[in-house]
Design an enzyme around this catalytic site. Sequence first.
Site, PDB file in Angstrom:
ATOM      1  N   GLU A  78      18.965 -20.694  -4.289  1.00 35.57           N
ATOM      2  CA  GLU A  78      19.224 -21.224  -5.737  1.00 35.57           C
ATOM      3  C   GLU A  78      18.679 -22.725  -5.712  1.00 35.57           C
ATOM      4  OE1 GLU A  78      21.471 -23.463  -4.433  1.00 35.57           O
ATOM      5  OE2 GLU A  78      22.504 -23.270  -6.277  1.00 35.57           O
ATOM      6  N   TRP A  79      18.018 -23.198  -4.844  1.00 39.26           N
ATOM      7  CA  TRP A  79      17.167 -24.324  -4.843  1.00 39.26           C
ATOM      8  C   TRP A  79      18.256 -25.578  -4.719  1.00 39.26           C
ATOM      9  CZ3 TRP A  79      17.035 -22.015  -9.992  1.00 39.26           C
ATOM     10  CH2 TRP A  79      16.014 -20.987 -10.037  1.00 39.26           C
ATOM     11  N   GLY A  80      19.465 -25.218  -4.089  1.00 40.46           N
ATOM     12  CA  GLY A  80      20.337 -26.120  -3.878  1.00 40.46           C
ATOM     13  C   GLY A  80      21.028 -26.971  -5.121  1.00 40.46           C
ATOM     14  N   ASP A  81      20.882 -26.130  -6.354  1.00 39.33           N
ATOM     15  CA  ASP A  81      21.555 -26.807  -7.366  1.00 39.33           C
ATOM     16  C   ASP A  81      22.953 -26.927  -7.427  1.00 39.33           C
ATOM     17  OD1 ASP A  81      18.942 -26.927  -8.328  1.00 39.33           O
ATOM     18  OD2 ASP A  81      19.053 -25.583 -10.148  1.00 39.33           O
ATOM     19  N   ASN A  82      23.502 -25.645  -6.766  1.00 41.12           N
ATOM     20  CA  ASN A  82      24.962 -25.697  -6.906  1.00 41.12           C
ATOM     21  C   ASN A  82      25.537 -25.981  -5.416  1.00 41.12           C
ATOM     22  OD1 ASN A  82      25.612 -24.489  -9.506  1.00 41.12           O
ATOM     23  ND2 ASN A  82      23.880 -23.118  -8.668  1.00 41.12           N
ATOM     24  N   ASP A 126      11.149 -25.762  -5.171  1.00 43.74           N
ATOM     25  CA  ASP A 126       9.867 -25.239  -4.594  1.00 43.74           C
ATOM     26  C   ASP A 126       9.087 -26.365  -3.847  1.00 43.74           C
ATOM     27  OD1 ASP A 126      10.688 -22.867  -5.546  1.00 43.74           O
ATOM     28  OD2 ASP A 126       8.875 -22.217  -6.482  1.00 43.74           O
ATOM     29  N   ASP A 179      17.039 -14.921  -5.488  1.00 39.79           N
ATOM     30  CA  ASP A 179      17.018 -15.940  -6.172  1.00 39.79           C
ATOM     31  C   ASP A 179      17.790 -16.078  -7.420  1.00 39.79           C
ATOM     32  OD1 ASP A 179      15.241 -18.213  -7.121  1.00 39.79           O
ATOM     33  OD2 ASP A 179      13.459 -17.248  -7.156  1.00 39.79           O
TER      34      ASP A 179
HETATM   35  C1  GAL Z   1      11.204 -19.391  -7.229  1.00 32.20           C
HETATM   36  C2  GAL Z   1      11.372 -19.683  -5.793  1.00 32.20           C
HETATM   37  C3  GAL Z   1      10.083 -19.168  -5.121  1.00 32.20           C
HETATM   38  C4  GAL Z   1       9.572 -17.725  -5.475  1.00 32.20           C
HETATM   39  C5  GAL Z   1       9.397 -17.583  -6.849  1.00 32.20           C
HETATM   40  C6  GAL Z   1       9.233 -16.284  -7.290  1.00 32.20           C
HETATM   41  O1  GAL Z   1      12.348 -19.402  -7.870  1.00 32.20           O
HETATM   42  O2  GAL Z   1      11.859 -20.751  -5.590  1.00 32.20           O
HETATM   43  O3  GAL Z   1      10.273 -19.563  -3.595  1.00 32.20           O
HETATM   44  O4  GAL Z   1      10.123 -17.019  -4.787  1.00 32.20           O
HETATM   45  O5  GAL Z   1      10.765 -18.081  -7.443  1.00 32.20           O
HETATM   46  O6  GAL Z   1       9.287 -16.119  -8.582  1.00 32.20           O
END
Ligand code: GAL
Length: 405
Positions: free
Chosen positions: A186-190, A208, A153
Amino acid sequence: MTKKQFLGWGFIAVLLMWGGNTYAQKFDQLAKTPQLGWNSWNTFGCDVNEKMIREMADAMVSSGMKDAGYEYINVDDCWHGERDKQGFIQVDKKHFPSGMKALADYVHSKGLKIGLYSDAGNTTCAGRRGSRGHEYQDAVTYASWGIDYLKYDWCDTQDINPKAAYSTMRDALYTAGRPVLFSICEWGDNKPWEWATDVGHSWRTTGDIYPCWNCEHNHGSWSSWGVLPILDKQVGLRKYAGPGHWNDMDMMEVGNGMSEEEDRSHFSLWAIMASPLIAGNDLRSMSDATKKILTNKDMLAINQDKLGVQAMKWIDDGDLEIFVKPLEKGEYAFLFLNRADQAQDYMLDWSFHYMKDDISKHEVFFDKKKFNWRDIWRGDSGTTTEKLGLNIPAHGVRVLRLTPR
Ligand code: GAL
């Protein structure tokens, strides 16, 4: 250097090259098709413990999910204890009293694999110990426990370069030597799709997920997203997906509160988009309807097709969209999506249509090339020599598999 020394060093160099190559090959083989599994976060959040994880492995087998192809049992955030004096990460002994090695052994004894979660920063998103500065120690620890999958993450990383951070962990995993599927989060941020092909086996493309059809769920400083918003954020990304490196649309919310129709659409969309399919529901208590969705072999076969091409949006007709995924042996999967709150009737005269895919280089003139089709969820069939008339429920999909005649 004497001749003997020269030969000695040469031998070591060959060994290293051979070893490095075998490891690289081992890693290469891990996600030839998108990974299938289960993850604790969507249902349990931080409330994880060894008993529940064992039961989930049992349920993956008894529900038929393992037979359908699901493989990974992944423990998300909050399994961590403190680091010891040397800096090695410990498991949270209260919730995992038998230790992670014993849990991994149990999951392996069921014929499944086990994954863990960590973070490139000092702390995970839930405030546990991250891997920053401890990447090699953590990789060696995971290998000694028998871990097969790492979700990594991006919390607490303000001053870190993403490609460097993820590459460091990849190198650490390579060096530890145990094959580990490396899932970048990393949520696609970079824009990981631009730099992570050789770094991880998949990368999250968005923030998420939330179990709703078309909502943004506001958490204050960040939002989570329903099925349609996540789908719409995939525009432009399909060219980056392929065997060994997938666009990850996040863990599924099937069985977590949406309607059965919405769950079926959610699963079908994730499958046709060649996303990793990681269930996020409680497998121990799922309904028959949920089980039927998650174990639909025809839909899973579309996701797991060896050609490894993500679906493209072929026709965009407002609330009605048609996605097409080229498959092996000249077959195709067609998904008709009704985004609207009312059912829709849709007519398609195949003979007027033409389809060209710049990525797989597939091209079809439907007036010349004829196919048989079969509806994946309903079982009925037909041919492209006749007009297609479909009723698509509100928030629903129809999925057809086309086979050359
Ligand atoms: C977020 C992630 C989630 C989960 C969560 C745990 O950043 O996107 O899928 O893993 O952290 O804290």
